[in-house]
Design a protein around this motif. Structure first.
Motif, PDB file in Angstrom:
ATOM      1  N   LEU B  20       0.837  -1.199   0.000  1.00  0.00           N
ATOM      2  CA  LEU B  20       0.000   0.000   0.000  1.00  0.00           C
ATOM      3  C   LEU B  20       0.868   1.244   0.000  1.00  0.00           C
ATOM      4  CD1 LEU B  20      -2.753  -1.118   2.549  1.00  0.00           C
ATOM      5  CD2 LEU B  20      -3.089  -0.677   0.118  1.00  0.00           C
ATOM      6  N   GLU B  21       1.920   1.207   0.856  1.00  0.00           N
ATOM      7  CA  GLU B  21       2.774   2.389   0.969  1.00  0.00           C
ATOM      8  C   GLU B  21       3.485   2.666  -0.348  1.00  0.00           C
ATOM      9  OE1 GLU B  21       4.223   3.791   4.389  1.00  0.00           O
ATOM     10  OE2 GLU B  21       2.259   3.280   5.222  1.00  0.00           O
ATOM     11  N   LEU B  22       3.919   1.600  -1.040  1.00  0.00           N
ATOM     12  CA  LEU B  22       4.574   1.761  -2.335  1.00  0.00           C
ATOM     13  C   LEU B  22       3.645   2.456  -3.330  1.00  0.00           C
ATOM     14  CD1 LEU B  22       6.544  -1.526  -3.110  1.00  0.00           C
ATOM     15  CD2 LEU B  22       7.403   0.834  -3.159  1.00  0.00           C
ATOM     16  N   ASN B  23       2.347   2.270  -3.136  1.00  0.00           N
ATOM     17  CA  ASN B  23       1.392   2.883  -4.048  1.00  0.00           C
ATOM     18  C   ASN B  23       0.753   4.140  -3.467  1.00  0.00           C
ATOM     19  OD1 ASN B  23       0.916   1.039  -6.577  1.00  0.00           O
ATOM     20  ND2 ASN B  23       1.323  -0.292  -4.840  1.00  0.00           N
ATOM     21  N   GLU B  24       1.516   4.761  -2.597  1.00  0.00           N
ATOM     22  CA  GLU B  24       1.145   6.066  -2.043  1.00  0.00           C
ATOM     23  C   GLU B  24      -0.152   6.043  -1.238  1.00  0.00           C
ATOM     24  OE1 GLU B  24       1.365   8.216  -5.611  1.00  0.00           O
ATOM     25  OE2 GLU B  24       3.546   8.089  -5.644  1.00  0.00           O
ATOM     26  N   ILE B  25      -0.350   4.941  -0.544  1.00  0.00           N
ATOM     27  CA  ILE B  25      -1.464   4.890   0.405  1.00  0.00           C
ATOM     28  C   ILE B  25      -0.841   4.750   1.787  1.00  0.00           C
ATOM     29  CG2 ILE B  25      -3.513   3.608   1.153  1.00  0.00           C
ATOM     30  CD1 ILE B  25      -3.782   2.635  -1.770  1.00  0.00           C
ATOM     31  N   THR B  26      -1.061   5.730   2.647  1.00  0.00           N
ATOM     32  CA  THR B  26      -0.459   5.711   3.969  1.00  0.00           C
ATOM     33  C   THR B  26      -1.260   4.794   4.886  1.00  0.00           C
ATOM     34  OG1 THR B  26      -0.170   8.052   3.550  1.00  0.00           O
ATOM     35  CG2 THR B  26       0.499   7.241   5.722  1.00  0.00           C
ATOM     36  N   VAL B  27      -0.544   3.945   5.614  1.00  0.00           N
ATOM     37  CA  VAL B  27      -1.239   3.083   6.567  1.00  0.00           C
ATOM     38  C   VAL B  27      -1.220   3.770   7.921  1.00  0.00           C
ATOM     39  CG1 VAL B  27      -1.223   0.851   7.720  1.00  0.00           C
ATOM     40  CG2 VAL B  27      -0.669   1.007   5.286  1.00  0.00           C
ATOM     41  N   VAL B  28      -2.418   4.189   8.402  1.00  0.00           N
ATOM     42  CA  VAL B  28      -2.453   4.933   9.665  1.00  0.00           C
ATOM     43  C   VAL B  28      -2.339   4.001  10.858  1.00  0.00           C
ATOM     44  CG1 VAL B  28      -3.731   6.908   8.772  1.00  0.00           C
ATOM     45  CG2 VAL B  28      -4.979   4.939   9.653  1.00  0.00           C
ATOM     46  N   GLU B  29      -2.835   2.778  10.710  1.00  0.00           N
ATOM     47  CA  GLU B  29      -2.705   1.819  11.807  1.00  0.00           C
ATOM     48  C   GLU B  29      -2.862   0.416  11.242  1.00  0.00           C
ATOM     49  OE1 GLU B  29      -5.279   2.524  15.138  1.00  0.00           O
ATOM     50  OE2 GLU B  29      -4.524   0.790  16.243  1.00  0.00           O
ATOM     51  N   ALA B  30      -2.067  -0.507  11.794  1.00  0.00           N
ATOM     52  CA  ALA B  30      -2.217  -1.911  11.390  1.00  0.00           C
ATOM     53  C   ALA B  30      -2.495  -2.717  12.640  1.00  0.00           C
ATOM     54  CB  ALA B  30      -0.946  -2.405  10.705  1.00  0.00           C
ATOM     55  N   VAL B  31      -3.617  -3.448  12.662  1.00  0.00           N
ATOM     56  CA  VAL B  31      -3.983  -4.219  13.857  1.00  0.00           C
ATOM     57  C   VAL B  31      -4.010  -5.696  13.509  1.00  0.00           C
ATOM     58  CG1 VAL B  31      -5.299  -2.363  14.910  1.00  0.00           C
ATOM     59  CG2 VAL B  31      -6.433  -3.966  13.365  1.00  0.00           C
ATOM     60  N   ALA B  32      -4.002  -6.551  14.563  1.00  0.00           N
ATOM     61  CA  ALA B  32      -3.886  -7.993  14.318  1.00  0.00           C
ATOM     62  C   ALA B  32      -4.985  -8.792  14.979  1.00  0.00           C
ATOM     63  CB  ALA B  32      -2.517  -8.482  14.797  1.00  0.00           C
ATOM     64  N   ASP B  33      -5.910  -8.151  15.689  1.00  0.00           N
ATOM     65  CA  ASP B  33      -6.997  -8.938  16.283  1.00  0.00           C
ATOM     66  C   ASP B  33      -8.288  -8.130  16.343  1.00  0.00           C
ATOM     67  OD1 ASP B  33      -7.023  -7.387  18.703  1.00  0.00           O
ATOM     68  OD2 ASP B  33      -5.163  -8.439  19.225  1.00  0.00           O
ATOM     69  N   GLU B  34      -9.361  -8.820  16.726  1.00  0.00           N
ATOM     70  CA  GLU B  34     -10.682  -8.213  16.643  1.00  0.00           C
ATOM     71  C   GLU B  34     -10.869  -7.018  17.584  1.00  0.00           C
ATOM     72  OE1 GLU B  34     -13.876 -10.605  17.946  1.00  0.00           O
ATOM     73  OE2 GLU B  34     -15.408  -9.306  17.075  1.00  0.00           O
ATOM     74  N   PRO B  35     -10.508  -7.161  18.883  1.00  0.00           N
ATOM     75  CA  PRO B  35     -10.755  -6.010  19.765  1.00  0.00           C
ATOM     76  C   PRO B  35     -10.054  -4.745  19.282  1.00  0.00           C
ATOM     77  CG  PRO B  35     -10.229  -7.960  21.042  1.00  0.00           C
ATOM     78  CD  PRO B  35      -9.991  -8.307  19.616  1.00  0.00           C
TER      79      PRO B  35
END
Lengths: 426, 213
Positions: B20-35
């Motif tokens: 995503l970042e390579l395609n100029e989309i900034t990742v504001v947060e990356a989470v790994a579980d439901e809560p």
């Protein structure tokens, strides 16, 4: 009152016919020594058929008296059993000899019991008409009812017998239900399946369903192994080769390498597709996500025909069944619906899932041509095999011309009583 | 553009972020579980949520449920669900709000990076992108309330469901864009979708397609 009267009627009929039981008993007894001159063998088979019919009548009566049917304990004669095999089975079946023991007991203590009931019912009637008897008969016949203990000179004296009649009437009233249940208990004790016979039946049922489960589990594993071996493994191997080739070609022929790279990328996608198909066959992800109801709903959405879904008692929080039960029912329903699509020519189907207190049923009704038969190797036989592993049953009603109704029933843990019916439609 | 990412496998999460970042989309947060996903979905500083369908701790369809719940609060929240498998049933639930801005793709579609990024941008802009697998399975049923459509109109609708623009549809079907416009207008009329903003009608048309039968 009606109950006592009907019990008395039963006792009366038994008094009249009980001794007829001795006919098959004697026939059986006589046929055994006659084995040496052959004629005993067919005679034995006939005598046993008679004695079983007689015992079944006894079961029916005992069932009527106690209000609880008496099961038949006889061993099933397997198909294709020969003449001697049949004789051997009859001789070794303990139920045969218990029947004969019952006939004897019914003729002696059993007979005494039913005669007692009939006598207690008849005595008050006899004393009721005693004055009349005294009046119309010569004096010496009824004038000394207790062997000279008392003498009744005039017909009016006959009324002295009424209190005695009332006493017997009361005794009849009090004891008839007890006596007749004693007869029924004796009959049940001898004629219902013994615990051993019950367990034997259960064991043979379980060992055959276990063998089927084991076979189908093994076949299933083989199928998965083959699917992985011929699909995913081959594709991964070829992908590895392509990547190796690309590595070589990078320097010498970048253009060719680029084409191969695109192919390899497409190949990962088809490999994933294969893998998904395998996973769906093992345990459909939607079943894991949503349980039986959601998975079945997804199933009906995928059908090329219209299929309505009605659910009762399975919605909400306590709606999930044991996972193995859910899985078994899901694959059973999937197979049933696939059969409808493949064979019935139906344009629409109705599926209902109902949870009862100790079981869950799935009913598939289609408007197809009917005439479905659960032959060996058919999809229906497969469903039945799946269900049997859980003591479930399959019922098929498929007249020529339709409609076809297929009912799958599986026992499950008792559910908490339902307060409001829940239903969903898709 | 800014994105929220939810994916429990570290490798895939890192890959997705990089892509995503390579395609100029900034990742504001990356989470790994439901809560943490449910908490992150309440942020208002992202343009699209790219979610894995299956997340811990339950390991079932938590991603989808979280997305559907979030969209009941914010019906136009753009959501892209990625999954190892697709079910038409889930597609229907995602689109139930009739607001579009929904994507539902198999994970392996990500491998075609240009197409994937294109799909993400379309969903962020309010479009609807259904996986070709969903479309194929619905087509296999070959029935339902879309009988009045001509085969060409049906094909147009299928391609529309996978998120293609009219230009892309024209290219795929090897016809002129004008002809596609005609098919689109005709199928809108047949589906009873009145003149309104084009994007919304596209969503409704796809929804009609998903709900057929």
């Amino acid at each position: 009152m009606p109950r006592r009267l009907s019990l008395t009627l039963i006792a009366f009929v038994l008094t009249v016919v009980t001794m007829l039981g001795l006919v098959p008993w004697v026939l059986t007894t006589v046929s055994i020594p006659l084995f040496v001159v052959w004629v005993g063998m067919p005679m034995f088979i006939g005598a046993i058929a008679l004695s079983r019919a007689w015992a079944n009548a006894g079961r029916w009566v005992a069932g009527r008296i106690s209000g609880q049917p008496v099961e038949r304990p006889y061993r099933q004669v397997p198909k294709g059993t020969g003449f001697f095999g049949r004789i051997k089975m009859l001789i070794t079946d303990p139920a045969t000899w218990r029947d004969h023991l019952w006939i004897l007991l019914a003729c002696v203590p059993g007979f005494a019991l039913v005669v007692l009931v009939v006598a207690m019912a008849a005595t008050p009637l006899f004393y009721l008409v005693y004055p009349l008897l005294l009046a119309v008969t010569p004096p010496e016949i009824f004038s000394q009812p207790f062997g000279g203990l008392i003498t009744l000179d005039h017909w009016v004296d006959g009324f002295w017998m009424w209190p005695i009649g009332a006493f017997w009437l009361g005794l009849w009233w009090l004891t008839t239900p007890g006596i007749m249940s004693a007869w029924a208990i004796m009959t049940r004790a001898l004629l219902s399946p013994t615990r051993t016979a019950e367990l034997q039946g259960r064991v043979s049922e379980l060992s055959s369903s276990r063998a089927e489960t084991r076979d189908s589990a093994a076949a299933e594993l083989r199928r998965i192994e083959r699917d992985l071996h011929d699909g995913v493994q081959v594709k991964l191997a070829s992908l590895g080769m392509s990547l190796g080739l690309i590595e070589q070609l990078m320097e010498t022929d970048p253009e060719k390498a680029r084409t191969l790279l695109a192919e390899a990328s497409a190949s990962t996608s088809t490999t994933m597709q294969d893998l998904r198909a395998v996973v769906r066959g093992i345990h459909p992800p939607v079943l894991a996500d949503r349980g039986l109801v959601g998975a079945v709903q997804a199933l009906t959405l995928d059908l090329p025909i219209t299929c309505s879904l009605t659910v009762d008692g399975l919605g909400g929080e306590n709606g999930r069944l044991d996972p193995p039960v859910e899985s078994c029912l899901y694959f059973g329903i999937a197979e049933a619906l696939a059969n409808v699509v493949k064979h019935s020519g139906a344009s629409r189907a109705e599926l209902s899932l109902v949870r009862h207190s100790t079981s869950v049923t799935a009913t598939v009704v289609d408007n197809g041509r009917g005439g479905a038969e659960p032959g060996p190797g058919s999809g229906l036989a497969g469903i039945e095999r799946r269900l049997r592993a859980f003591d479930g049953t399959l019922q098929l009603d498929s007249p020529i011309g339709g409609p076809t109704t297929l009912t799958l029933e599986l026992p499950c843990e008792p559910s908490s009583p339902r307060i409001t019916p829940s239903s969903a439609r898709a | 553009m800014r994105a929220l990412v939810a994916e429990d496998h570290t490798l895939l999460r890192e890959g997705l972020i990089r892509l995503l970042e390579l395609n100029e989309i900034t990742v504001v947060e990356a989470v790994a579980d439901e809560p943490s996903l449910r908490r992150a979905l309440t942020r208002d500083d992202f343009d699209i949520a790219v979610l894995d369908n299956r997340l811990p701790p339950g390991g079932t369809d938590e991603g989808l449920r979280a997305a559907v719940d979030a969209r009941t609060v914010r019906p136009t929240l753009p959501v892209m669900i990625l999954s190892q498998y697709v079910e038409p049933l889930y597609a229907r639930e995602l689109l139930a709000s009739e607001h579009g801005a929904v994507g539902y793709l198999l994970k392996d579609r990500v491998a075609k990076i240009a197409d994937f990024i294109d799909a993400v941008r379309q969903v962020a802009a309010g479009g609807t992108v259904m996986d070709p697998d969903v479309v194929r399975r619905l087509m296999a049923r070959g029935r339902g309330g879309l009988d009045t459509l001509t085969p060409r109109e049906r094909e147009t609708l299928e391609l529309m469901a996978t998120g293609r623009s009219n230009a892309a549809i024209a290219q795929q079907m090897v016809i002129t864009e004008k002809a596609v416009d005609k098919h689109v207008a005709s199928l809108f009329t047949k589906l009873g979708l009145a003149q309104s903003e084009d994007d919304n009608r596209r969503v409704l048309a796809v929804l009609a397609f998903l709900n057929q039968g």
